[in-house]
Structures are given as C-alpha cells and as structure tokens.
Design an enzyme around this catalytic site. Structure first.
Site, PDB file in Angstrom:
ATOM      1  N   ASP A   1       3.196   1.642  -1.396  1.00  0.00           N
ATOM      2  CA  ASP A   1       2.451   1.537  -0.146  1.00  0.00           C
ATOM      3  C   ASP A   1       3.360   2.108   0.950  1.00  0.00           C
ATOM      4  O   ASP A   1       4.563   1.903   0.936  1.00  0.00           O
ATOM      5  CB  ASP A   1       2.157   0.052   0.084  1.00  0.00           C
ATOM      6  CG  ASP A   1       1.393  -0.218   1.360  1.00  0.00           C
ATOM      7  OD1 ASP A   1       1.397   0.639   2.256  1.00  0.00           O
ATOM      8  OD2 ASP A   1       0.806  -1.303   1.467  1.00  0.00           O
TER       9      ASP A   1
ATOM     10  N   ASP B   1      -5.155  -3.217  -6.231  1.00  0.00           N
ATOM     11  CA  ASP B   1      -3.948  -4.051  -6.171  1.00  0.00           C
ATOM     12  C   ASP B   1      -4.249  -5.232  -5.271  1.00  0.00           C
ATOM     13  O   ASP B   1      -5.119  -5.163  -4.408  1.00  0.00           O
ATOM     14  CB  ASP B   1      -2.761  -3.273  -5.599  1.00  0.00           C
ATOM     15  CG  ASP B   1      -2.832  -3.207  -4.075  1.00  0.00           C
ATOM     16  OD1 ASP B   1      -2.081  -3.939  -3.404  1.00  0.00           O
ATOM     17  OD2 ASP B   1      -3.661  -2.433  -3.539  1.00  0.00           O
TER      18      ASP B   1
END
EC number: 2.4.2.29
Length: 376
Positions: A92, A271
């Site tokens: 991320d 996720d």
C-alpha cells in the site's frame, strides 16, 4: 506481471484467473493477509505458507518507511529477504495511513507533509518518492500515491481530491517508468480509482485509470463507513469500466459477505485487517457463521473450531480450549484465532474460485452469504 482469465461465471460477473509474478502465481479471486509492518500480526511466515496457504501478503509503505527504515530494508535485500516471505508481496502506498493522521498532516499539490506517529518527526511524501520508497521495499505490486477521502465527504472536496489523485498518478507513472527495481525482479504499478460515493466521479476516475493502461487496477476510498449497498453500487459501476483483461483489487474489504458479493461484481483481489484484528478480540469467522468465543456457550464445547475448512489450527484445537485461552489472556489465543480466521478467508476465496470454475458460483454465493453472516 501477467494476468490470465480462466473462467467467467455465466450468472454473475465473478471470474477466476491467475496473476503471474516473479515470486510465483496467484490464483484469483484471492484474499491478501495484511502484514503492515513486515509481519502479519501473531502469525509466523511458515504458518502463512502452510496453514493459511496465503499466496500474497501486504506490507505498508508508511510503517516500513518509518520503521525499520529504508536503509535496513535495502541492506537486507528488500522486504522478501528481510522477513523471509518467498511469495508475492503488495505494498500500500501509505496514502491511507498518512491521510488518517488528519491532525498532523498537510496536503498540498506537491505531496503531503506529516508527523510520525512514533516520535513526531516531520516527513514529506510525494508521488515520486513514494515510488522510490516502494522500489526499495521491493514489493511485486506497488500502489500509486492517492488521497483516500473520508465518508461522508462533500462533493466539491471529493472532486478536487480525485483530480489531484489523477495528477499524482501521472507523476507516479513517470517516476515508475524512469526507475528500475533494485533486486533483480520485476515490479508492477496499480493506479487507484477514487471519487467517494458519487457516481459521476467514480465513472470519471475509472475511465481515467483505465486510460493509463497499467497492468492492474485498484478501487480505493470504499469500506470507510458508507453503507454496504452503496459500496456494492460504486464497485459495480467501476468494475464495469475497468478493463476485463486486468486484475481488479478492491482495497480494504472486508467481511466474508462483502468479499463474496464483490467477487460477484467482478473483483479479483481483496485485503483487510478484519480477520486478524477481530481474532485478537475473540471473534471467529467459520464456515457455519460468526462465533464470539468469549460467550459462555462455548465453555464446554470440545468440538474443533471449524473442521470443514481443514488445516492444523482449525481442526486440532477445540472451541472450549480457545475460549479458555482468550479468557485467560494467553498470547496463544491471538495466534490460534488469527491463523484460523486467515485460514477461513483463504478457504472462502478458494471455494469461490472452485465454484466459478464449476459454473455454479451464483447459487453457492447466495447460500454462503447467509451462512457467513449468521451469528452462532
């Protein structure tokens, strides 16, 4: 990276595919355990590999940049070498973490100034240096630097934020294309669709992201407090626009029911911290429904946690024993519950894939959504 579509479900938009990376193949749809600071909380890499059967895990740019720091990661040879995980990793960009520091950050056109949550030191993230940071971390899939808008969010703010995210994306792509990975394997950049819960903005953002022709695409800014039906509506709008021949990643989602519904809308990758965070609080996800293991009713239930999903932890330990550990605040409780919940999530997406390939996903999905949403 290469994505191959294996099967499209005839009664929904669900699809099964394979993402090929230099660290191995990922069978989609897939759930990716979140390893924020280089570890999935309370779970060994060996357990991730052999019990959970994870095919890809996440790291977080913001946290890894602050600690252990880029110098340590580069000396180690990247995050794979540092933490011993040999399969794919996605990072991320840190955008979500930076923007959640609302009291200690300033967003400008060039990037974001923020203070570390660890020691208050000042730092500056730009689209360019976030690409460089993720190159150094060494993830197989890296995310563009974007602004994740909150919910609710005024239309004007959402539009301006989306437009800035698009300008930042151009800078991310330029930087990514003029640099190379450091550790001898290829990396892939995913841009992120934004636009809050406004249809016209989501459409505009999805069209822009699709036009950049990257190898995969992500959907951000959802599962931030909006109603589930609104999340599904925005997801479907976007998946109808993003190219079918590339993987679609819905960031930060979600409950087992959310995942099943979004697989049906054409999402390939997910996720969420929920399986491990809820595990540490005694909530278990199972093939029959949701268990609060603290409840008195499990005190003398000596049946396995969830024999249907297989795996050592879920079939070896009893509900009564796990409840005892949770009530006693034993560290082993968090380990068992975390491994179980992650194993369940990976079992669920694998089951989804098998039913897509078998051609009966839509019927199975409707049955499973009811089951996994039931509190036992």
């Amino acid at each position: 990276m290469k994505f191959t579509l294996s099967q499209q479900d005839s009664k929904s938009k669900a699809r099964a595919g394979v993402v090929k990376t230099d660290h191995g193949d990922i069978q989609t749809p897939i759930f990716m355990p979140v390893g924020t600071a280089g570890s999935v909380k309370a779970v060994h890499q060996r357990e991730l590999m052999y019990d959970v059967k994870a095919e890809i895990i996440l790291g977080n740019t913001y946290h890894l940049y602050l600690r252990p720091g880029l110098d340590i990661l580069e000396k180690a040879g990247g995050l794979h070498k540092f933490n011993g995980w040999t399969k794919p990793i996605l990072t991320d960009s840190g955008g979500y973490q930076v923007f959640s520091l609302s009291g200690t950050r300033k967003i400008k056109e060039d990037g974001v100034m923020f203070k570390s949550h660890i020691d208050g030191s000042k730092h500056h993230f730009t689209p360019e240096n976030v690409m460089d940071i993720q190159r150094t971390i060494g993830a197989d899939i890296i995310m563009a630097f974007d602004e994740c808008t909150p919910y609710p969010c005024e239309y004007g703010y959402a539009r301006n934020s989306m437009e800035m995210t698009h300008r930042w994306l151009k800078r991310c792509i330029d930087r990514f294309e003029e640099t190379e990975g450091k550790y001898g394997y290829s990396q892939t950049l995913f841009p992120i669709v934004q636009g809050s819960v406004y249809k016209d903005l989501r459409k505009q953002s999805a069209e822009f992201i699709a036009s950049t022709n990257q190898e995969g695409n992500a959907i951000g800014g959802l599962s931030v407090g909006e109603p589930a039906e609104m999340m599904y509506e925005m997801t479907e709008l976007v998946t109808d626009i993003l190219p079918a021949e590339k993987p679609r990643y819905l960031m930060g989602v979600g409950t087992p029911a959310n995942i099943l519904e979004c697989i049906a809308l054409g999402v390939d990758m997910f996720d969420c911290v929920m399986p491990t965070r809820n595990a540490r609080n005694g909530m278990l996800f199972t093939s029959e429904g949701i268990i609060n293991i603290r409840n008195e009713k499990w005190k003398d239930d000596f049946s396995a946690i969830d024999p249907a999903i297989g795996g050592h932890v879920s079939t070896f330990y009893s509900k009564a024993y796990l409840r005892h550990l949770v009530i006693s605040k034993e560290i082993l409780a968090a380990q068992i519950a975390s491994i179980h919940n992650l194993s369940f999530y990976l079992w669920l997406v694998k089951q989804a894939r098998e039913h897509i390939l078998a051609g009966d996903f839509a019927v199975w999905k409707d049955q499973m959504v009811k089951k996994v949403s039931t509190r036992l």
